[in-house]
Structure formats: C-alpha cells, structure tokens
Motif scaffolding. Structure first.
Motif, PDB file in Angstrom:
ATOM      1  N   SER A  35      31.779  21.583  40.392  1.00 16.03           N
ATOM      2  CA  SER A  35      30.497  21.607  39.537  1.00 16.03           C
ATOM      3  C   SER A  35      30.225  22.982  39.313  1.00 16.03           C
ATOM      4  CB  SER A  35      29.487  20.431  39.775  1.00 16.03           C
ATOM      5  OG  SER A  35      28.666  20.580  38.797  1.00 16.03           O
ATOM      6  N   VAL A  36      30.042  23.448  38.285  1.00 18.05           N
ATOM      7  CA  VAL A  36      29.601  24.947  38.053  1.00 18.05           C
ATOM      8  C   VAL A  36      28.279  24.776  36.886  1.00 18.05           C
ATOM      9  CG1 VAL A  36      29.917  27.125  37.645  1.00 18.05           C
ATOM     10  CG2 VAL A  36      31.629  26.003  38.724  1.00 18.05           C
ATOM     11  N   HIS A  37      27.301  25.200  37.119  1.00 21.26           N
ATOM     12  CA  HIS A  37      26.223  24.999  35.972  1.00 21.26           C
ATOM     13  C   HIS A  37      25.111  26.134  36.279  1.00 21.26           C
ATOM     14  CE1 HIS A  37      23.116  23.336  38.563  1.00 21.26           C
ATOM     15  NE2 HIS A  37      24.036  22.752  39.255  1.00 21.26           N
ATOM     16  N   ASP A  38      24.530  26.402  35.049  1.00 22.55           N
ATOM     17  CA  ASP A  38      23.278  27.437  35.177  1.00 22.55           C
ATOM     18  C   ASP A  38      22.204  26.648  35.709  1.00 22.55           C
ATOM     19  OD1 ASP A  38      24.672  29.548  34.112  1.00 22.55           O
ATOM     20  OD2 ASP A  38      24.288  28.988  32.007  1.00 22.55           O
TER      21      ASP A  38
ATOM     22  N   GLY B  64      20.063  32.081  37.210  1.00 24.29           N
ATOM     23  CA  GLY B  64      21.278  32.213  37.940  1.00 24.29           C
ATOM     24  C   GLY B  64      22.015  30.934  37.707  1.00 24.29           C
ATOM     25  N   SER B  65      23.007  30.901  38.634  1.00 23.72           N
ATOM     26  CA  SER B  65      24.086  29.855  38.303  1.00 23.72           C
ATOM     27  C   SER B  65      24.398  29.324  39.776  1.00 23.72           C
ATOM     28  CB  SER B  65      25.404  30.181  38.026  1.00 23.72           C
ATOM     29  OG  SER B  65      25.042  30.805  36.629  1.00 23.72           O
ATOM     30  N   ARG B  66      24.912  27.911  39.887  1.00 26.21           N
ATOM     31  CA  ARG B  66      25.070  27.311  40.964  1.00 26.21           C
ATOM     32  C   ARG B  66      26.781  26.479  41.040  1.00 26.21           C
ATOM     33  NH1 ARG B  66      21.603  24.588  44.669  1.00 26.21           N
ATOM     34  NH2 ARG B  66      20.054  25.082  43.350  1.00 26.21           N
TER      35      ARG B  66
ATOM     36  N   THR C 200      29.461  18.244  50.814  1.00 25.83           N
ATOM     37  CA  THR C 200      28.963  19.260  49.803  1.00 25.83           C
ATOM     38  C   THR C 200      28.754  20.516  50.246  1.00 25.83           C
ATOM     39  OG1 THR C 200      28.310  17.227  48.536  1.00 25.83           O
ATOM     40  CG2 THR C 200      27.673  19.294  47.616  1.00 25.83           C
ATOM     41  N   PHE C 201      29.494  21.439  49.689  1.00 22.16           N
ATOM     42  CA  PHE C 201      29.107  22.922  49.801  1.00 22.16           C
ATOM     43  C   PHE C 201      28.716  23.560  48.472  1.00 22.16           C
ATOM     44  CE2 PHE C 201      32.374  22.151  52.935  1.00 22.16           C
ATOM     45  CZ  PHE C 201      31.670  22.526  54.190  1.00 22.16           C
TER      46      PHE C 201
ATOM     47  N   GLU D 162      30.167  34.567  39.641  1.00 23.43           N
ATOM     48  CA  GLU D 162      29.608  35.031  41.138  1.00 23.43           C
ATOM     49  C   GLU D 162      29.489  33.723  41.984  1.00 23.43           C
ATOM     50  OE1 GLU D 162      26.177  37.500  43.368  1.00 23.43           O
ATOM     51  OE2 GLU D 162      26.238  37.280  40.996  1.00 23.43           O
ATOM     52  N   ALA D 163      28.917  32.807  41.386  1.00 20.36           N
ATOM     53  CA  ALA D 163      28.770  31.646  42.212  1.00 20.36           C
ATOM     54  C   ALA D 163      29.890  30.876  42.830  1.00 20.36           C
ATOM     55  CB  ALA D 163      27.902  30.665  41.391  1.00 20.36           C
ATOM     56  N   VAL D 164      30.980  30.670  41.814  1.00 14.45           N
ATOM     57  CA  VAL D 164      32.231  30.279  42.258  1.00 14.45           C
ATOM     58  C   VAL D 164      32.826  31.208  43.140  1.00 14.45           C
ATOM     59  CG1 VAL D 164      34.457  29.658  41.296  1.00 14.45           C
ATOM     60  CG2 VAL D 164      32.531  29.197  40.097  1.00 14.45           C
ATOM     61  N   SER D 165      32.831  32.411  42.929  1.00 12.63           N
ATOM     62  CA  SER D 165      33.265  33.536  44.089  1.00 12.63           C
ATOM     63  C   SER D 165      32.683  33.203  45.474  1.00 12.63           C
ATOM     64  CB  SER D 165      33.300  34.822  43.655  1.00 12.63           C
ATOM     65  OG  SER D 165      33.992  35.617  44.530  1.00 12.63           O
TER      66      SER D 165
END
Length: 202
Positions: A61-64, A73-75, A24-25, A34-37
């Motif tokens: 997976s992308v979430h706040d 922020g976001s992860r 997992t990264f 920005e998190a996805v980038s």
C-alpha cells in the motif's frame, strides 16, 4: 405424519498444528517513490527469512499523508500473512521478524492444517445429540421415534482457539522478549451443529 425437529451440537478438541503470523512494515518518504525505496531496504532482510514458510499474501500500500489539507509526505506499507506448519520454527521466526523492527506484529493465531477428521467427529456428535433430544421428546409424548426424514447444517459450526494466547505489539522491542511469551500451540475447539427431523410413530 407427525414429526419432531431437534437441533444437535458437537464439539471436539485438537491441538493446533499451524500458526498464522501477520506482520507489517512501514516507511515514510517525501515522495511515494522515496517511501517505496526505503520500504524495499527495510524488507530486503525479511524476504530471506520467509523462504522456509508459506507466505499466504503480500500486500503493498502506497499513499500520501495529509494534515489540514496539506500533503506531508508519503507512506509505503508492506503487509505479510505467514503460515507456519513447523511450529518448532515459530519462536525463531518471530524473534527474527521482531529484530527487523516491523511497525506491527500480530500472532500467532492458531489453526489446523487438516480439520477434516475433527469436523467429521464433531458432526457425528451433533447427530447423536439431535437423536438423544428427539428420543426424549418422543418418550415425553408417549410415542416411538421413527426414521430420519431430513437433516441439515445450522449456523454456528467451525473451529476456534479454546484459549487465545497471542502477542500483538507495535515497534517491537528486543528479540529476546519473544522467548518469554510462551507462545505454545493452543487447543482448538472444532464444533458442528445440525437440525434433524424425525418421524413420530404411535
């Protein structure tokens, strides 16, 4: 017609010939984009490492993030499930994955590429075990064992590592540590179980 019902179990052992590695990264950013980038930058060096392996899944997976009802922020997370059939390449893959600094590595988990032959042998042993038990009961009753009336699977079959020796670590350290873990292919215990009914003869 009187009958006797017995359960039988069988086990055989094989050396695993496939390893599964879960990695997992993660990346943090002020916004989701920005998190996805940042995550894309982190895994850009990972994807070429996986070309020689079977990637069973990639899950994004992308979430706040929230703290006391306030957005902080976001992860973004990318999870991989990787199958390694050429076990000579396993240590090298793990070393390179560790060098890429994942958030989590879990593995290897050991399996068989083809478990058909092993399962059939375990089933054969399970039937033989059920037959021995039935013969014992028939003898104890002073009867003769007749023909098989019915047979079926019971819960509990499958296969599992006889001994787990896998590594799980967060924020992996130097890649050289992988060489010291002795992550050799483990023995797999393949099991089968059945319930059989036999006629009892005078």
């Amino acid at each position: 017609m009187a009958e006797v019902v017995t359960k039988g179990t069988g086990e055989v052992e094989r050396i695993a010939d496939r390893a599964q590695v879960d990695v997992t990264f993660e990346a943090l950013g002020a916004e989701r984009s920005e998190a996805v980038s940042i995550l894309n930058q982190r895994i850009s060096a990972v994807e070429p490492l996986l070309e020689d392996f079977e990637v069973r899944s990639r899950q994004l997976s992308v979430h706040d993030n929230w703290d006391n009802n306030q957005r902080t922020g976001s992860r973004a997370t990318q999870q991989y499930v990787i199958w390694v059939a050429d076990l000579d390449k396993l240590d090298g893959l793990l070393a390179e994955l560790v060098q890429a600094e994942p958030s989590w590595v879990n593995g290897p988990s050991w399996t068989l590429v083809d478990d058909t032959e092993a399962i059939r042998e375990a089933q054969k042993e399970a039937v033989a075990d059920a037959l021995r038990r039935a013969e014992g009961y028939a003898t104890a009753l002073g009867r003769r064992l007749g023909p098989l009336l019915r047979i079926g699977d019971t819960d509990g079959g499958g296969y599992s590592p006889k001994m787990m020796r896998s590594a799980s670590f967060e924020m992996a350290g130097p890649a050289g540590m992988v060489d010291q873990l002795n992550l050799k292919a483990q023995q797999i215990t393949v099991s089968a179980s059945c319930t059989a009914a036999w006629a009892l003869l005078d």
